[in-house]
Design a protein around this motif. Structure first.
Motif, mmCIF file in Angstrom:
data_model
loop_
_atom_site.group_PDB
_atom_site.id
_atom_site.type_symbol
_atom_site.label_atom_id
_atom_site.label_comp_id
_atom_site.label_asym_id
_atom_site.label_seq_id
_atom_site.Cartn_x
_atom_site.Cartn_y
_atom_site.Cartn_z
ATOM 1 N N HIS A 122 -60.724 32.940 -42.940
ATOM 2 C CA HIS A 122 -59.881 33.718 -43.842
ATOM 3 C C HIS A 122 -59.579 33.034 -45.049
ATOM 4 C CE1 HIS A 122 -59.531 36.668 -40.444
ATOM 5 N NE2 HIS A 122 -59.129 35.577 -39.687
ATOM 6 N N LEU A 126 -52.383 31.504 -46.049
ATOM 7 C CA LEU A 126 -52.478 31.857 -44.535
ATOM 8 C C LEU A 126 -51.258 31.688 -43.883
ATOM 9 C CD1 LEU A 126 -55.964 30.734 -43.050
ATOM 10 C CD2 LEU A 126 -55.286 33.150 -43.866
ATOM 11 N N LYS A 219 -52.247 35.923 -45.849
ATOM 12 C CA LYS A 219 -52.762 36.668 -44.730
ATOM 13 C C LYS A 219 -52.122 36.111 -43.552
ATOM 14 C CE LYS A 219 -56.927 38.369 -44.468
ATOM 15 N NZ LYS A 219 -58.251 38.379 -44.318
ATOM 16 N N VAL A 221 -52.370 35.599 -39.552
ATOM 17 C CA VAL A 221 -53.266 35.542 -38.503
ATOM 18 C C VAL A 221 -52.630 35.111 -37.294
ATOM 19 C CG1 VAL A 221 -55.334 34.373 -37.715
ATOM 20 C CG2 VAL A 221 -54.899 34.829 -40.107
ATOM 21 N N ASP A 238 -52.148 40.617 -39.983
ATOM 22 C CA ASP A 238 -53.438 41.304 -40.864
ATOM 23 C C ASP A 238 -54.662 40.966 -39.956
ATOM 24 O OD1 ASP A 238 -52.348 41.853 -43.552
ATOM 25 O OD2 ASP A 238 -51.861 39.719 -43.475
ATOM 26 N N ALA A 239 -54.707 39.998 -38.972
ATOM 27 C CA ALA A 239 -55.726 39.666 -37.910
ATOM 28 C C ALA A 239 -55.259 39.096 -37.010
ATOM 29 C CB ALA A 239 -56.889 38.880 -38.601
ATOM 30 N N GLU A 241 -56.743 36.586 -33.713
ATOM 31 C CA GLU A 241 -57.783 35.786 -33.387
ATOM 32 C C GLU A 241 -57.366 35.170 -32.036
ATOM 33 O OE1 GLU A 241 -60.601 35.655 -35.076
ATOM 34 O OE2 GLU A 241 -60.043 36.125 -37.047
#
Length: 258
Positions: A122, A126, A219, A221, A238-239, A241
């Protein structure tokens, strides 16, 4: 294939990898007293059930925040896989990431491995949130520099402390309150609400404050088993993982070969 080991305070994750693809993964409770022989008996059976054997493991890499567990994991690699294990953060597997802190050596290996994997996947600034024994918020800037973060009690740790300190409060499962209501109409409902919504509010509040301090778009994560639970009722991520740490270990191993 590569056997990647992420040794945390609560569990150790063993992941069998081909390149960056995770072929199999297993989890065992962290116990520094567990010997290499005990690991081998357990792991041999799981490898066999997944269609693999000890001979399929060509390399081992370890990241640990539990120093007392490291020795027996190293013995496991040497005795049963006939390889010298790589240890994240120890030569020749340096993290290769700038750490903008007064004491960079004090940052947990898992947090830096997460930072490496997140930055590769990404671009930009972050915030990486890892839901483990502790819940950590790590800040990585657009250049890949680790800037610091926040360490908060994990949700299971918070619940354990609450139940242990209050004689009449029962043990409950960690889950979103039914119907997403906040006001509980029983002791159990009130506890679900306090634990779940209290944690969601902490996450959202800390992320907002961190973003304000960064002063740029960032972002978010998330990783760890509970990330999907909070994602149901919050738009802060946003994501997600799930295998961020294992992926980071795979990246470190690839870099060690060059």
């Amino acid at each position: 294939m590569l056997l990647a080991l992420d040794a945390g305070n609560t569990n150790i994750v063993f992941a069998l990898m081909k390149g960056r693809e995770i072929r199999a993964r297993w989890r065992i409770a962290t116990d520094p007293r567990r010997t290499a022989d005990e690991y081998a008996v357990w792991l041999r059976q799981l490898l066999d059930l997944s269609g693999y054997g000890l001979d399929d493991v060509e390399a081992v890499i370890i990241a640990t925040v539990v120093p007392r567990a490291l020795h027996n994991l190293e013995v496991l690699a040497e005795k049963y896989f006939n390889v010298t294990p790589l240890v994240a953060g120890r030569a020749p597997v340096e993290f290769g990431i700038a750490v903008d802190l007064p004491q960079p050596e004090a940052v947990g290996a898992d947090r830096l491995v997460n930072a490496i994997a997140a930055h590769e996947a990404h671009p930009g600034d972050l915030i990486v949130i890892d839901f483990g024994t502790a819940t950590t918020f790590d800040v990585i800037d657009y250049s890949g520099t680790y800037k610091g973060g926040v360490i908060a009690p994990g949700i299971n740790l918070s619940l354990d402390a609450l139940v242990a300190a209050a004689a009449k409060l029962p043990r409950i499962a960690i889950e979103a309150p039914e119907g997403a209501q906040v006001i509980g109409r029983s002791t159990e409902e009130a506890m679900h609400s306090g634990i779940y919504w209290g944690y969601v509010s902490m996450i959202e509040g800390l992320v907002a404050r961190i973003k304000a301090e960064i002063g740029r778009q960032a972002k978010v994560v998330a990783t760890g088993g509970l990330a999907t639970l909070f994602d149901k009722h919050s738009e802060v991520f946003d994501a997600i993982e799930p295998d961020l740490t294992i992926t980071g270990l795979g990246i470190l191993y690839e870099r060690s070969l060059t």
